[in-house]
Scaffold this motif. Structure first.
Motif, PDB file in Angstrom:
ATOM      1  N   MET A 226      63.088  53.839  66.947  1.00 51.87           N
ATOM      2  CA  MET A 226      62.527  53.395  68.222  1.00 51.87           C
ATOM      3  C   MET A 226      61.211  54.088  68.575  1.00 51.87           C
ATOM      4  SD  MET A 226      65.169  55.374  70.786  1.00 51.87           S
ATOM      5  CE  MET A 226      64.168  55.193  72.244  1.00 51.87           C
ATOM      6  N   VAL A 227      60.681  54.904  67.686  1.00 56.34           N
ATOM      7  CA  VAL A 227      59.469  55.644  68.001  1.00 56.34           C
ATOM      8  C   VAL A 227      58.262  54.712  67.938  1.00 56.34           C
ATOM      9  CG1 VAL A 227      58.977  56.349  65.625  1.00 56.34           C
ATOM     10  CG2 VAL A 227      58.252  57.794  67.509  1.00 56.34           C
ATOM     11  N   ASN A 228      57.273  54.953  68.791  1.00 54.30           N
ATOM     12  CA  ASN A 228      56.008  54.222  68.790  1.00 54.30           C
ATOM     13  C   ASN A 228      54.901  55.197  69.171  1.00 54.30           C
ATOM     14  OD1 ASN A 228      55.969  54.403  71.703  1.00 54.30           O
ATOM     15  ND2 ASN A 228      57.342  52.641  71.768  1.00 54.30           N
ATOM     16  N   PRO A 229      53.636  54.786  69.111  1.00 55.37           N
ATOM     17  CA  PRO A 229      52.556  55.736  69.432  1.00 55.37           C
ATOM     18  C   PRO A 229      52.648  56.367  70.811  1.00 55.37           C
ATOM     19  CG  PRO A 229      51.669  53.807  68.322  1.00 55.37           C
ATOM     20  CD  PRO A 229      53.108  53.515  68.593  1.00 55.37           C
TER      21      PRO A 229
ATOM     22  N   CYS B  85      63.200  66.818  58.779  1.00 60.74           N
ATOM     23  CA  CYS B  85      62.928  65.649  57.929  1.00 60.74           C
ATOM     24  C   CYS B  85      62.697  64.395  58.765  1.00 60.74           C
ATOM     25  CB  CYS B  85      64.075  65.442  56.947  1.00 60.74           C
ATOM     26  SG  CYS B  85      64.245  66.739  55.698  1.00 60.74           S
ATOM     27  N   LYS B  86      63.443  64.239  59.860  1.00 59.58           N
ATOM     28  CA  LYS B  86      63.260  63.065  60.713  1.00 59.58           C
ATOM     29  C   LYS B  86      61.913  63.115  61.441  1.00 59.58           C
ATOM     30  CE  LYS B  86      67.182  61.068  59.847  1.00 59.58           C
ATOM     31  NZ  LYS B  86      67.232  59.790  59.104  1.00 59.58           N
ATOM     32  N   VAL B  87      61.485  64.304  61.835  1.00 61.98           N
ATOM     33  CA  VAL B  87      60.170  64.436  62.473  1.00 61.98           C
ATOM     34  C   VAL B  87      59.066  64.012  61.502  1.00 61.98           C
ATOM     35  CG1 VAL B  87      58.512  66.100  63.378  1.00 61.98           C
ATOM     36  CG2 VAL B  87      60.882  66.194  64.128  1.00 61.98           C
ATOM     37  N   LEU B  88      59.176  64.461  60.260  1.00 62.53           N
ATOM     38  CA  LEU B  88      58.186  64.068  59.257  1.00 62.53           C
ATOM     39  C   LEU B  88      58.231  62.568  58.984  1.00 62.53           C
ATOM     40  CD1 LEU B  88      58.633  67.003  56.696  1.00 62.53           C
ATOM     41  CD2 LEU B  88      56.961  66.799  58.524  1.00 62.53           C
ATOM     42  N   GLU B  89      59.434  62.000  58.980  1.00 59.99           N
ATOM     43  CA  GLU B  89      59.566  60.562  58.733  1.00 59.99           C
ATOM     44  C   GLU B  89      58.967  59.752  59.872  1.00 59.99           C
ATOM     45  OE1 GLU B  89      63.122  57.225  58.094  1.00 59.99           O
ATOM     46  OE2 GLU B  89      63.593  59.371  58.135  1.00 59.99           O
ATOM     47  N   MET B  90      59.197  60.175  61.119  1.00 64.64           N
ATOM     48  CA  MET B  90      58.645  59.447  62.254  1.00 64.64           C
ATOM     49  C   MET B  90      57.117  59.475  62.240  1.00 64.64           C
ATOM     50  SD  MET B  90      61.114  60.286  65.498  1.00 64.64           S
ATOM     51  CE  MET B  90      61.109  62.058  65.255  1.00 64.64           C
ATOM     52  N   CYS B  91      56.555  60.614  61.918  1.00 68.69           N
ATOM     53  CA  CYS B  91      55.099  60.743  61.977  1.00 68.69           C
ATOM     54  C   CYS B  91      54.407  60.042  60.814  1.00 68.69           C
ATOM     55  CB  CYS B  91      54.705  62.218  62.001  1.00 68.69           C
ATOM     56  SG  CYS B  91      55.277  63.116  63.460  1.00 68.69           S
ATOM     57  N   SER B  92      55.010  60.035  59.648  1.00 69.36           N
ATOM     58  CA  SER B  92      54.360  59.462  58.464  1.00 69.36           C
ATOM     59  C   SER B  92      54.704  58.004  58.238  1.00 69.36           C
ATOM     60  CB  SER B  92      54.768  60.267  57.225  1.00 69.36           C
ATOM     61  OG  SER B  92      56.158  60.208  57.014  1.00 69.36           O
ATOM     62  N   ARG B  93      55.476  57.383  59.112  1.00 69.20           N
ATOM     63  CA  ARG B  93      55.896  56.003  58.894  1.00 69.20           C
ATOM     64  C   ARG B  93      54.698  55.063  58.922  1.00 69.20           C
ATOM     65  NH1 ARG B  93      60.685  53.556  62.420  1.00 69.20           N
ATOM     66  NH2 ARG B  93      61.845  54.762  60.873  1.00 69.20           N
ATOM     67  N   ASP B  94      54.707  54.092  57.999  1.00 63.01           N
ATOM     68  CA  ASP B  94      53.668  53.064  57.922  1.00 63.01           C
ATOM     69  C   ASP B  94      52.274  53.680  57.858  1.00 63.01           C
ATOM     70  OD1 ASP B  94      55.674  51.178  58.060  1.00 63.01           O
ATOM     71  OD2 ASP B  94      55.535  50.986  60.242  1.00 63.01           O
ATOM     72  N   MET B  95      52.151  54.673  57.004  1.00 67.36           N
ATOM     73  CA  MET B  95      50.862  55.338  56.784  1.00 67.36           C
ATOM     74  C   MET B  95      50.276  55.861  58.104  1.00 67.36           C
ATOM     75  SD  MET B  95      49.326  56.208  54.072  1.00 67.36           S
ATOM     76  CE  MET B  95      50.016  55.059  52.902  1.00 67.36           C
ATOM     77  N   TYR B  96      51.120  56.628  58.830  1.00 69.78           N
ATOM     78  CA  TYR B  96      50.727  57.344  60.050  1.00 69.78           C
ATOM     79  C   TYR B  96      50.274  56.379  61.151  1.00 69.78           C
ATOM     80  CZ  TYR B  96      50.641  61.075  56.625  1.00 69.78           C
ATOM     81  OH  TYR B  96      50.976  61.949  55.628  1.00 69.78           O
ATOM     82  N   ALA B  97      50.991  55.244  61.273  1.00 65.23           N
ATOM     83  CA  ALA B  97      50.623  54.266  62.297  1.00 65.23           C
ATOM     84  C   ALA B  97      50.904  54.780  63.702  1.00 65.23           C
ATOM     85  CB  ALA B  97      51.382  52.955  62.060  1.00 65.23           C
ATOM     86  N   ASN B  98      51.841  55.699  63.859  1.00 63.41           N
ATOM     87  CA  ASN B  98      52.206  56.198  65.191  1.00 63.41           C
ATOM     88  C   ASN B  98      51.418  57.429  65.612  1.00 63.41           C
ATOM     89  OD1 ASN B  98      54.229  54.210  65.498  1.00 63.41           O
ATOM     90  ND2 ASN B  98      55.681  55.449  64.328  1.00 63.41           N
ATOM     91  N   VAL B  99      50.699  58.049  64.689  1.00 59.84           N
ATOM     92  CA  VAL B  99      49.973  59.290  64.994  1.00 59.84           C
ATOM     93  C   VAL B  99      48.581  58.918  65.475  1.00 59.84           C
ATOM     94  CG1 VAL B  99      49.121  61.474  64.077  1.00 59.84           C
ATOM     95  CG2 VAL B  99      51.300  60.549  63.268  1.00 59.84           C
TER      96      VAL B  99
END
Length: 1007
Positions: free
Chosen positions: A356-359, A423-437
């Motif tokens: 459910m994470v987004n930018p 590991c989940k923090v890294l997964e959330m931030c790196s998802r879809d080539m850092y689309a949320n960062v």
């Protein structure tokens, strides 16, 4: 009548406390004697005591025949004991199991309903393939019994028979299907339960039941049957998508009206698993239904019941794949579940927040998770009070007063949970080539902070006998379980892909290398695997280092020799790169001071490499030997190049300014798709398996030893040099005190840990999960960026002191607001975020990095998934793919039918051709027979003729019978194929007459 019954046995075990084993053994001896008694009352009591002792682990399989005798008793109490013993001790390999067939059959037809129910229940536990085949017809007859209790009990037992003998399903299914229309709701519910289990194995067989099941769903009934119907439709909707629109209204009505939480959850789960929500995802009705489901699931999370929270999080985790925007609206209650006292709820909430994470919510969720890892923020839980007190509880309170009931104790998070959080923090931030960062500087600070929160590395298992193998296995285990490996990969990924923050990434890597002793946790050794990727970064981007000399000193420190071999091999490469960066500058004059500095720098590298040339690790040894030879050449060139003076100017040696830097300069390294190299075509004529030189071993031997070129003395000298170089341990060297190596340097984090940072409204959120030194540095950078901004308010004490003179210098102007027109309020727009360029993977023709083989393997793995067991906890693999239409596993496939029809058509044409030849021969024989009758008119000839005709008639009848049998076989093949036209043609051929010679040929062709 009995000396010792079951109650006396139980009392005796309790009375012999400390001597239970001897007492039980004596009781077993008594039971053996009593089981042999001819009195069924004594025998039944012995069996009852054996049943009780069997629960303590004492085997009673030896008494299976005695249990069978008790089962055959005419008294219900004794019969019940016998069936209980059979249920508990009989297995599929029990010898007396075959003797129970007639006994159970007799009890099934008993006029007493309790005895009949007892036999049905017992059969469900001891059923075997032979029992299932023998007793299935009797169970089917019970489906029409007058008592609904018997009908209800017989239905689940039939399912157990289907598991043992799947072919019974085809014969029993018509009668079982009629039970869906039974007048008793409990019978209908039992039938729906069985159909639901059967549909889980092969749903195609039960798709015709959809109208009947839909009527049961709309008519209503008990909640448990409704739950089963929803699960059943969830397995049928993938086969028939038209059911989706039909099922949405009744299920929506149930969701909005039912007060039962269990039914509400199953309705929502059925909508998700059956694909109902995915089927109407783009419609207005689908969005409304999904919104209702999410709102109902929110009620599960706000309830105080932990079970409701758990199942609610599971349902939301499934729903977030299709309606993430709706789940994100309720992220507040989900984040509250992350801090729940129940660790299982935390795990489920952690899985949910990743989807459910987004930018907009990334920083909030990451901060919430990192606050759990911070040692200063410890949650407290209250010990639940127990209902009774005993001596053990009182002693626990005396020995551990802090653990008294109702006291608040700190919640200790397991190390595995901390590992998963990172590991989940890294997964959330790196998802879809850092689309949320959106802020990569913030992400780098998060990575640095995660290293400090890294959990201890837990390594368990027995070490092998070989010490080298044990060390290698230990390194591999640490590499897999240390979360620092994943953090290092992310740091390297950001440094390569995001060029705008590459200097910041290099600064973070430099901090890890320089402050190695203070950055990582003091206990556990977690996070140190980040040094490998940090070493690669500081070497690859050595020109961006803020203090390359200090970084170089940290890399060649003696403590680096204790690092794992793979990290040490990276250090060797980075040392050479930073050395080239420090010595390759043309702008620095080649003075005597410069020459001395470079000479000392080279000598320090050689002293660091000397012990590594005999390292047991081949990778480290190979690199150390290669770089040692390179630096020896550098030393020779440095000593041969004179320094500049007042009269002459000399340039630095070319090996420093051109040769060594050219080893690492060239095209920039870009990220490549993981499997793109496999798709690069080989050049024509290249054979990678062919040896470069087939005589390579002999050439190596000849190079090592050549007696024609050396004498014995020379050989001894060469051998001595060889042994001294490779087998003699070099002398230890001491580091002088005035050496600027800074071996005992403290980390930047340790030096700034005592600094007091004033709090402000700008860093309220970050100071709860970031350390003080990171907060102070971010604040300093922020003030530097906004120092010329007149609208930026600095914190008190952050800038220069303001005096009264400065206040007097501020000009004062008189403002007249009467003539100023009122401004129209404008819509407030969100600031446009600066777009950060992230370098994508390079591939061949739009390659996504996956091979076709890998994609197929991934699909197969996803398709197989995890095997789901039945609700009854039994093996139902025999029912998978079983068809109710007469063929097992698609026996009458379309392709097989097509081939069979072609074969029949070929045989038909051959038979027609043979029959045509038979007709021609028959006409010729008839004509010859007529001529023979006219010539022979004598009595003797007539007698012979009659005799010949009789013989001919007998042979014709035999051949005709043989032909008739053959025609029946051909007819049977035509019936299998079901072709009516072919049957008519075969009948026509059958009616035709044949003769002796050509009938034999036609039969051979037909075969």
């Amino acid at each position: 009548m009995f000396e010792k019954g079951l109650y006396e046995l139980i009392r005796g075990i309790r009375a012999n406390k400390g001597n239970e084993r001897n007492y039980v053994l004596e009781s077993l001896k008594e039971c053996r004697q009593e089981a042999k008694s001819q009195d069924l009352n004594i025998k039944a009591t012995a069996i009852l005591k054996l049943i009780y002792l069997d629960m303590f682990g004492h085997d009673m399989s030896w008494a299976s025949f005695h249990a069978l005798e008790v089962m055959s008793s005419s008294q219900f109490r004794q019969k019940r004991v016998g069936y209980l013993a059979a249920v508990q001790s009989f297995r599929l390999d029990t010898d007396v199991l075959m003797l129970t067939t007639n006994l159970i059959k007799k009890d099934l037809y008993s006029p007493s309903v309790p005895e009949m129910s007892l036999a049905i229940n017992g059969l469900s536990h001891i059923v075997s393939p032979s029992l299932a085949q023998d007793l299935a017809p009797d169970l089917v007859s019970k489906l029409t019994h007058s008592s609904p209790i018997v009908r209800k009990k017989a239905i689940p037992v039939l399912y157990k028979c289907f598991l043992q003998s799947p072919e019974l399903l085809r014969t029993c299914w018509p009668r079982l299907r009629e039970c869906l229309n039974d007048e008793d709701s409990s019978v209908v519910s039992a039938t729906v339960n069985i159909v639901c289990e059967l549909a889980r194995r092969n749903p195609k067989n039960y798709l015709p039941l959809a109208p009947q099941l839909f009527k049961l769903l709309t008519d209503g009934g008990n909640n448990w049957m409704t739950i089963k119907l929803i699960k059943l439709f969830a397995t049928l909707t993938p086969l028939e998508p038209r059911l989706v629109k039909k099922l949405v209204p009744p299920i929506t009505n149930l969701i909005q009206t039912t007060p039962a939480m269990s039914l509400l959850y199953e309705c929502i789960s059925g909508l998700i698993q059956g694909g109902l929500l995915a089927g109407i995802q783009d419609t207005e009705e689908g969005e409304e239904l999904a919104s209702v489901c999410v709102t109902k699931l929110r009620g599960f999370l706000v309830e105080g019941d932990s079970n409701l929270k758990y199942v609610g999080l599971i349902a939301l985790a499934k729903l977030v794949n299709t309606h993430a925007h709706l789940v994100c609206q309720h992220h507040d209650v989900v984040l509250n579940c992350i801090d729940d006292d129940d660790i299982s709820i935390r795990y489920r909430a952690l899985e949910l927040v990743v989807g459910m994470v987004n930018p907009d919510t990334l920083s909030t969720i990451v901060g919430k998770l990192m606050r759990q890892l911070k040692p200063a923020n410890r949650d407290y839980v209250e010990l639940e009070p127990t209902g009774s007190e005993d001596e053990d509880d009182m002693q626990e309170e005396v020995m551990h007063p802090k653990k008294a009931r109702g006291a608040m104790i700190p919640l200790e998070l397991p190390e595995d949970y901390k590992h998963i959080v990172i590991c989940k923090v890294l997964e959330m931030c790196s998802r879809d080539m850092y689309a949320n960062v959106t802020d990569f500087e913030w992400y780098l600070d998060v990575l640095c902070q995660l290293v400090r929160f890294a959990p201890a590395v837990q390594v368990e298992g027995t070490a092998p006998e070989d010490a080298e193998e044990a060390e290698e296995e230990l390194e591999e285990l640490i590499k897999k379980r240390d979360v620092g490996e994943a953090i290092g990969k992310e740091l390297q990924n950001v440094a390569i892909r995001v060029k705008s923050v590459r200097p910041e990434a290099v600064r973070c890597a430099e901090m890890f290398i320089v402050g190695r002793d203070g950055v990582f946790p003091a206990a556990g050794g977690g996070g140190k695997r980040v040094l490998g990727d940090s070493g690669w970064i500081v070497g690859e981007y050595a020109s961006l280092l803020t203090n390359p000399t200090l970084t170089f000193d940290s890399l060649i420190a003696p403590s680096s020799n204790t690092l794992p071999s793979d990290i040490l091999s990276i250090y060797l490469q980075s040392i050479t790169k930073i050395y080239a960066s420090l010595t390759s500058s043309f702008s620095i004059p080649w003075t005597s001071e410069r020459k001395t500095y470079v000479t000392l720098l080279t000598d320090r590298v050689l002293r660091f490499l000397a012990p590594l040339t005999i390292s047991p690790n081949l990778e480290v040894q190979e690199r150390a030997v290669e770089f040692q030879e390179l630096f020896r050449l550098c030393t020779e060139a440095i000593l041969a190049q004179p320094p500049s003076n007042t009269t002459e100017i000399y340039d630095p040696p070319l090996i420093l300014t051109q040769a060594v830097p050219s080893l690492f300069l060239g095209q920039e390294l870009n990220p490549v798709a993981p499997r793109a190299q496999r798709k690069v075509p080989l050049p024509p004529g290249l054979d990678l398996d062919e040896p470069i030189n087939p005589n390579l071993p002999s050439l190596i031997v000849a190079a090592d030893y050549n007696p024609s070129l050396t004498t014995d003395d020379d050989e001894d000298k060469e051998d001595a040099k060889f042994r001294e170089y490779y087998y003699t341990k070099p002398a230890t060297t001491s580091i002088p005190k005035n050496q600027p190596a800074s071996h005992g340097i403290d980390s930047a984090a340790a030096r700034s840990s005592t600094a007091q940072t004033p709090l402000s409204y700008q860093n309220v959120a970050e100071d709860s999960y970031l350390d003080a030194d990171i907060i102070a540095r971010r604040k300093k950078e922020r003030q530097e960026r906004h120092k010329d901004d007149p609208f930026y308010i600095f914190a008190p004490g952050g800038g220069e002191e303001i005096t009264d003179a400065d206040l007097e210098a501020i000009p004062v102007m008189e403002l007249n607001l009467e003539d100023v027109p009122h401004a129209v309020p404008q819509e407030v727009r969100k600031p446009v975020r600066e777009r950060v360029v992230v370098v994508m993977d390079e591939g061949i023709d739009g390659d996504d990095g996956l091979d076709e083989e890998e994609e197929e393997k991934g699909k197969d793995k996803k398709g197989k998934g995890k095997k789901k067991g039945g609700l009854l906890g039994v093996d139902a693999s025999g029912l998978v793919g079983y068809s109710l239409e007469g063929g097992e596993e698609k026996k009458n496939d379309y392709e097989e039918e097509k081939e069979a029809r072609k074969e029949v058509e070929r045989l038909r044409k051959e038979m027609e051709a043979a029959a045509e030849k038979v007709r021609e021969r028959e006409e010729m024989e008839k004509a010859a027979a007529k001529k023979t009758k006219k010539v022979k008119k004598t009595v003797e000839g007539e007698g012979k003729k009659k005799k010949k005709e009789k013989k001919k008639e007998g042979e014709t009848e035999g051949e005709a019978g043989e032909k008739k049998k053959k025609k029946k076989k051909v007819k049977k093949e035509g019936e299998v194929e079901g072709d009516g036209a072919e049957k008519k043609k075969k009948k026509k051929v059958k009616k035709e007459k044949t003769v002796e010679e050509d009938t034999q040929a036609a039969t051979t062709v037909a075969e």
